[in-house]
Design a protein around this motif. Structure first.
Motif, PDB file in Angstrom:
ATOM      1  N   LYS A  85      37.153  56.090  46.615  1.00  4.65           N
ATOM      2  CA  LYS A  85      37.877  54.874  46.973  1.00  4.65           C
ATOM      3  C   LYS A  85      38.434  54.221  45.714  1.00  4.65           C
ATOM      4  N   PRO A  86      39.548  53.497  45.838  1.00  9.17           N
ATOM      5  CA  PRO A  86      40.120  52.814  44.670  1.00  9.17           C
ATOM      6  C   PRO A  86      39.134  51.832  44.051  1.00  9.17           C
ATOM      7  N   PHE A  87      39.183  51.745  42.733  1.00  8.14           N
ATOM      8  CA  PHE A  87      38.330  50.836  41.971  1.00  8.14           C
ATOM      9  C   PHE A  87      39.174  49.666  41.477  1.00  8.14           C
ATOM     10  N   THR A  88      38.695  48.442  41.698  1.00 11.72           N
ATOM     11  CA  THR A  88      39.393  47.248  41.236  1.00 11.72           C
ATOM     12  C   THR A  88      38.423  46.387  40.428  1.00 11.72           C
ATOM     13  N   VAL A  89      38.911  45.269  39.928  1.00 14.14           N
ATOM     14  CA  VAL A  89      38.067  44.349  39.163  1.00 14.14           C
ATOM     15  C   VAL A  89      36.865  43.900  39.990  1.00 14.14           C
ATOM     16  N   ASP A  90      37.037  43.821  41.293  1.00 16.15           N
ATOM     17  CA  ASP A  90      35.948  43.378  42.167  1.00 16.15           C
ATOM     18  C   ASP A  90      34.765  44.341  42.173  1.00 16.15           C
TER      19      ASP A  90
END
Length: 280
Positions: free
Chosen positions: A11-16
Protein backbone atom coordinates in the motif's frame (compact mmCIF):
# COMPACT_ATOMS: atom_id res chain seq x y z
CA UNK A 1 -2.26 1.63 -5.95
CA UNK A 2 -2.26 -1.73 -4.19
CA UNK A 3 -0.21 -4.73 -5.21
CA UNK A 4 -0.20 -8.35 -4.08
CA UNK A 5 2.52 -11.00 -4.13
CA UNK A 6 1.01 -14.14 -2.62
CA UNK A 7 0.41 -13.10 1.01
CA UNK A 8 2.14 -9.70 0.69
CA UNK A 9 -0.06 -6.63 0.28
CA UNK A 10 1.59 -3.37 -0.78
CA UNK A 11 0.00 0.00 0.00
CA UNK A 12 1.16 3.59 -0.57
CA UNK A 13 3.18 5.13 2.25
CA UNK A 14 2.48 8.73 3.33
CA UNK A 15 3.54 11.00 6.18
CA UNK A 16 0.65 9.57 8.19
CA UNK A 17 2.41 6.19 8.24
CA UNK A 18 5.68 7.45 9.76
CA UNK A 19 4.92 6.23 13.28
CA UNK A 20 4.06 2.80 11.92
CA UNK A 21 7.35 2.79 10.03
CA UNK A 22 9.31 3.85 13.10
CA UNK A 23 7.93 0.89 15.03
CA UNK A 24 9.56 -1.36 12.45
CA UNK A 25 12.87 0.52 12.87
CA UNK A 26 13.06 -0.56 16.51
CA UNK A 27 11.43 -3.98 16.07
CA UNK A 28 12.56 -6.38 18.77
CA UNK A 29 13.45 -3.67 21.30
CA UNK A 30 11.50 -4.09 24.53
CA UNK A 31 12.36 -0.55 25.60
CA UNK A 32 13.40 2.39 23.47
CA UNK A 33 16.22 4.57 24.89
CA UNK A 34 15.50 8.27 25.24
CA UNK A 35 18.09 9.17 22.61
CA UNK A 36 16.43 6.84 20.11
CA UNK A 37 13.04 8.35 20.95
CA UNK A 38 14.60 11.73 20.14
CA UNK A 39 15.96 10.31 16.90
CA UNK A 40 12.51 8.99 15.99
CA UNK A 41 11.01 12.41 16.68
CA UNK A 42 13.72 14.00 14.54
CA UNK A 43 13.00 11.60 11.69
CA UNK A 44 9.28 12.38 11.90
CA UNK A 45 9.93 16.12 11.76
CA UNK A 46 12.35 15.64 8.87
CA UNK A 47 9.88 13.65 6.80
CA UNK A 48 7.05 16.10 7.42
CA UNK A 49 9.28 18.97 6.35
CA UNK A 50 10.66 17.04 3.40
CA UNK A 51 7.23 15.96 2.19
CA UNK A 52 5.93 19.55 2.00
CA UNK A 53 2.43 18.43 1.14
CA UNK A 54 3.50 15.47 -0.98
CA UNK A 55 1.27 12.56 -0.09
CA UNK A 56 3.25 9.70 -1.62
CA UNK A 57 6.60 8.76 -0.06
CA UNK A 58 6.86 5.08 -0.95
CA UNK A 59 5.18 1.82 -0.02
CA UNK A 60 4.38 -0.20 3.10
CA UNK A 61 4.27 -4.00 3.00
CA UNK A 62 1.73 -6.00 4.97
CA UNK A 63 2.20 -9.73 5.38
CA UNK A 64 -0.95 -11.44 6.65
CA UNK A 65 -2.27 -7.98 7.59
CA UNK A 66 0.79 -7.18 9.74
CA UNK A 67 3.09 -4.27 8.68
CA UNK A 68 6.47 -5.88 8.05
CA UNK A 69 8.39 -3.70 5.63
CA UNK A 70 8.62 -0.47 3.70
CA UNK A 71 10.42 1.32 0.90
CA UNK A 72 10.85 5.10 0.83
CA UNK A 73 11.21 6.69 -2.60
CA UNK A 74 12.77 10.14 -2.84
CA UNK A 75 13.21 12.21 -5.97
CA UNK A 76 16.99 11.97 -6.42
CA UNK A 77 17.43 15.67 -7.16
CA UNK A 78 16.02 16.46 -3.68
CA UNK A 79 18.61 14.34 -1.83
CA UNK A 80 21.37 16.84 -1.13
CA UNK A 81 24.14 14.39 -0.19
CA UNK A 82 23.98 12.11 -3.24
CA UNK A 83 26.94 11.77 -5.57
CA UNK A 84 26.49 14.26 -8.44
CA UNK A 85 26.08 11.38 -10.90
CA UNK A 86 22.87 10.37 -9.11
CA UNK A 87 21.29 13.81 -8.71
CA UNK A 88 18.68 13.83 -11.46
CA UNK A 89 15.11 15.11 -11.43
CA UNK A 90 13.90 12.13 -13.48
CA UNK A 91 15.11 9.40 -11.09
CA UNK A 92 14.22 8.15 -7.61
CA UNK A 93 16.51 7.16 -4.76
CA UNK A 94 16.15 4.67 -1.90
CA UNK A 95 18.20 5.59 1.15
CA UNK A 96 19.98 2.90 3.16
CA UNK A 97 17.56 1.03 5.44
CA UNK A 98 14.69 2.56 3.48
CA UNK A 99 14.04 -0.74 1.76
CA UNK A 100 13.52 -2.46 5.05
CA UNK A 101 12.27 -5.55 6.81
CA UNK A 102 13.19 -5.89 10.53
CA UNK A 103 16.32 -7.99 11.07
CA UNK A 104 14.72 -10.40 13.58
CA UNK A 105 12.02 -11.22 11.04
CA UNK A 106 14.57 -11.65 8.23
CA UNK A 107 16.56 -14.12 10.34
CA UNK A 108 13.52 -16.15 11.36
CA UNK A 109 11.61 -15.99 8.06
CA UNK A 110 14.08 -15.67 5.15
CA UNK A 111 11.67 -16.84 2.44
CA UNK A 112 8.82 -14.59 3.56
CA UNK A 113 11.28 -11.69 3.84
CA UNK A 114 12.40 -12.28 0.27
CA UNK A 115 8.77 -12.09 -0.85
CA UNK A 116 8.34 -8.79 0.98
CA UNK A 117 11.50 -7.27 -0.52
CA UNK A 118 10.49 -8.41 -4.00
CA UNK A 119 6.96 -7.07 -3.64
CA UNK A 120 8.24 -3.67 -2.45
CA UNK A 121 10.82 -3.37 -5.23
CA UNK A 122 8.31 -4.49 -7.86
CA UNK A 123 5.89 -1.82 -6.69
CA UNK A 124 8.66 0.80 -6.73
CA UNK A 125 9.82 -0.10 -10.24
CA UNK A 126 6.23 -0.05 -11.49
CA UNK A 127 5.61 3.32 -9.85
CA UNK A 128 8.73 4.78 -11.47
CA UNK A 129 7.66 3.60 -14.93
CA UNK A 130 4.09 4.84 -14.54
CA UNK A 131 5.20 8.28 -13.35
CA UNK A 132 7.86 9.14 -15.91
CA UNK A 133 11.02 8.29 -13.96
CA UNK A 134 13.85 6.63 -15.87
CA UNK A 135 14.91 4.52 -12.91
CA UNK A 136 15.85 4.12 -9.26
CA UNK A 137 19.16 4.17 -7.37
CA UNK A 138 19.89 2.74 -3.94
CA UNK A 139 22.24 1.01 -1.52
CA UNK A 140 22.74 -2.76 -1.40
CA UNK A 141 24.71 -4.85 1.07
CA UNK A 142 27.29 -7.45 0.20
CA UNK A 143 25.56 -10.80 -0.27
CA UNK A 144 25.29 -12.70 3.01
CA UNK A 145 26.15 -9.67 5.17
CA UNK A 146 22.80 -7.95 5.57
CA UNK A 147 19.61 -7.30 3.69
CA UNK A 148 18.67 -6.14 1.16
CA UNK A 149 21.76 -7.55 -0.50
CA UNK A 150 23.01 -7.11 -4.04
CA UNK A 151 21.10 -10.12 -5.34
CA UNK A 152 17.83 -8.61 -4.08
CA UNK A 153 18.25 -5.62 -6.37
CA UNK A 154 19.67 -7.66 -9.25
CA UNK A 155 16.46 -9.71 -9.39
CA UNK A 156 14.73 -6.47 -10.42
CA UNK A 157 17.19 -5.34 -13.07
CA UNK A 158 19.50 -3.20 -10.94
CA UNK A 159 23.24 -3.19 -11.59
CA UNK A 160 26.19 -2.28 -9.37
CA UNK A 161 27.48 1.24 -9.98
CA UNK A 162 30.25 1.29 -7.38
CA UNK A 163 31.54 -1.15 -4.76
CA UNK A 164 32.70 -0.07 -1.30
CA UNK A 165 34.37 -3.27 -0.05
CA UNK A 166 35.54 -1.70 3.22
CA UNK A 167 31.90 -1.00 4.10
CA UNK A 168 30.52 -4.15 2.43
CA UNK A 169 28.02 -2.12 0.42
CA UNK A 170 27.30 -1.23 -3.19
CA UNK A 171 25.58 1.65 -4.88
CA UNK A 172 23.10 0.23 -7.38
CA UNK A 173 20.85 1.64 -10.08
CA UNK A 174 18.21 0.38 -12.48
CA UNK A 175 19.39 2.78 -15.22
CA UNK A 176 22.78 3.38 -16.91
CA UNK A 177 25.10 5.65 -14.94
CA UNK A 178 28.73 6.72 -15.12
CA UNK A 179 31.32 5.54 -12.61
CA UNK A 180 31.16 7.55 -9.40
CA UNK A 181 33.94 9.95 -8.49
CA UNK A 182 34.56 8.91 -4.89
CA UNK A 183 36.83 11.10 -2.77
CA UNK A 184 39.24 9.96 -0.06
CA UNK A 185 39.70 12.03 3.11
CA UNK A 186 43.01 13.75 3.78
CA UNK A 187 44.99 12.11 6.59
CA UNK A 188 46.76 14.40 9.05
CA UNK A 189 50.15 13.35 10.40
CA UNK A 190 49.61 14.65 13.92
CA UNK A 191 46.14 13.33 14.70
CA UNK A 192 43.39 10.90 13.80
CA UNK A 193 40.05 12.09 12.49
CA UNK A 194 36.89 10.31 13.65
CA UNK A 195 33.76 11.26 11.71
CA UNK A 196 30.14 10.22 12.07
CA UNK A 197 27.98 10.74 8.99
CA UNK A 198 24.39 11.16 10.16
CA UNK A 199 21.32 11.57 7.97
CA UNK A 200 18.40 13.11 9.92
CA UNK A 201 16.13 10.68 8.06
CA UNK A 202 17.51 7.85 10.24
CA UNK A 203 16.43 7.59 13.90
CA UNK A 204 19.80 6.05 14.88
CA UNK A 205 21.94 9.05 13.85
CA UNK A 206 21.82 10.77 17.24
CA UNK A 207 22.66 7.51 19.04
CA UNK A 208 25.62 6.99 16.70
CA UNK A 209 26.84 10.50 17.50
CA UNK A 210 26.48 9.94 21.25
CA UNK A 211 28.51 6.71 21.14
CA UNK A 212 31.33 8.29 19.14
CA UNK A 213 31.50 11.41 21.31
CA UNK A 214 31.82 9.32 24.46
CA UNK A 215 34.43 7.06 22.87
CA UNK A 216 36.57 9.98 21.72
CA UNK A 217 36.32 11.99 24.94
CA UNK A 218 39.79 13.00 26.19
CA UNK A 219 41.60 10.70 23.76
CA UNK A 220 44.91 12.28 22.72
CA UNK A 221 45.49 13.17 19.07
CA UNK A 222 41.86 12.53 18.14
CA UNK A 223 39.57 15.01 16.44
CA UNK A 224 35.87 14.12 16.33
CA UNK A 225 33.24 15.59 14.03
CA UNK A 226 29.58 14.85 13.40
CA UNK A 227 28.43 15.70 9.88
CA UNK A 228 24.74 16.08 9.06
CA UNK A 229 24.90 14.84 5.49
CA UNK A 230 21.77 16.72 4.44
CA UNK A 231 23.07 20.06 5.75
CA UNK A 232 26.71 19.61 4.70
CA UNK A 233 26.68 17.27 1.68
CA UNK A 234 29.82 18.68 0.05
CA UNK A 235 31.84 18.29 3.22
CA UNK A 236 30.51 14.76 3.73
CA UNK A 237 31.64 13.69 0.26
CA UNK A 238 35.05 15.34 0.77
CA UNK A 239 35.49 13.30 3.96
CA UNK A 240 34.83 10.02 2.14
CA UNK A 241 31.09 9.59 2.71
CA UNK A 242 30.00 6.51 0.68
CA UNK A 243 26.46 7.75 0.21
CA UNK A 244 24.77 6.21 3.22
CA UNK A 245 24.73 6.27 7.01
CA UNK A 246 24.73 6.57 9.96
CA UNK A 247 28.35 5.55 9.63
CA UNK A 248 31.42 6.28 11.74
CA UNK A 249 34.95 6.14 10.34
CA UNK A 250 38.49 6.93 11.49
CA UNK A 251 40.92 8.34 8.93
CA UNK A 252 38.69 6.97 6.19
CA UNK A 253 38.53 3.48 7.71
CA UNK A 254 35.31 1.80 8.78
CA UNK A 255 34.44 1.69 12.50
CA UNK A 256 30.72 0.87 12.78
CA UNK A 257 27.28 1.29 11.28
CA UNK A 258 24.44 3.11 13.03
CA UNK A 259 24.63 2.52 16.80
CA UNK A 260 25.82 -1.09 16.66
CA UNK A 261 28.58 -0.82 19.27
CA UNK A 262 29.33 0.59 22.71
CA UNK A 263 31.51 3.59 23.64
CA UNK A 264 33.95 1.27 25.41
CA UNK A 265 34.36 -1.07 22.43
CA UNK A 266 34.70 1.82 20.02
CA UNK A 267 37.26 3.55 22.25
CA UNK A 268 39.46 0.46 22.19
CA UNK A 269 39.26 0.28 18.40
CA UNK A 270 40.27 3.92 18.10
CA UNK A 271 43.17 3.41 20.53
CA UNK A 272 44.35 0.46 18.46
CA UNK A 273 44.23 2.67 15.36
CA UNK A 274 46.24 5.35 17.17
CA UNK A 275 48.87 2.77 18.18
CA UNK A 276 49.15 1.58 14.59
CA UNK A 277 49.81 5.17 13.55
CA UNK A 278 52.27 5.79 16.40
CA UNK A 279 49.99 8.37 18.02
CA UNK A 280 49.33 6.57 21.31
Amino acid sequence: MNAKSQKVVIKPFTVDHIREQLKLDVEGSETVPAILEEGMKRKTEFWKQFAQGEEFLGFMAYYRDVPLGFINLLRASFVSYLFPEFKRSDTLHVENKCLYVPSPYVEEHPQESREIYDALLSAAVQYAKENGFVGISGIAWQDGVYRPDKSTYERHGFKVVHAFPEYKIYTVASYPIKQLKVQSPKIRKDRASVVTFGPPSCPFSLAAKDIAEKACHNLPHVEYEYVDVWEKPKKALELGFPGTGPLTIVDGKFLYWAANTTPETLRQRIIQHLKERGLF
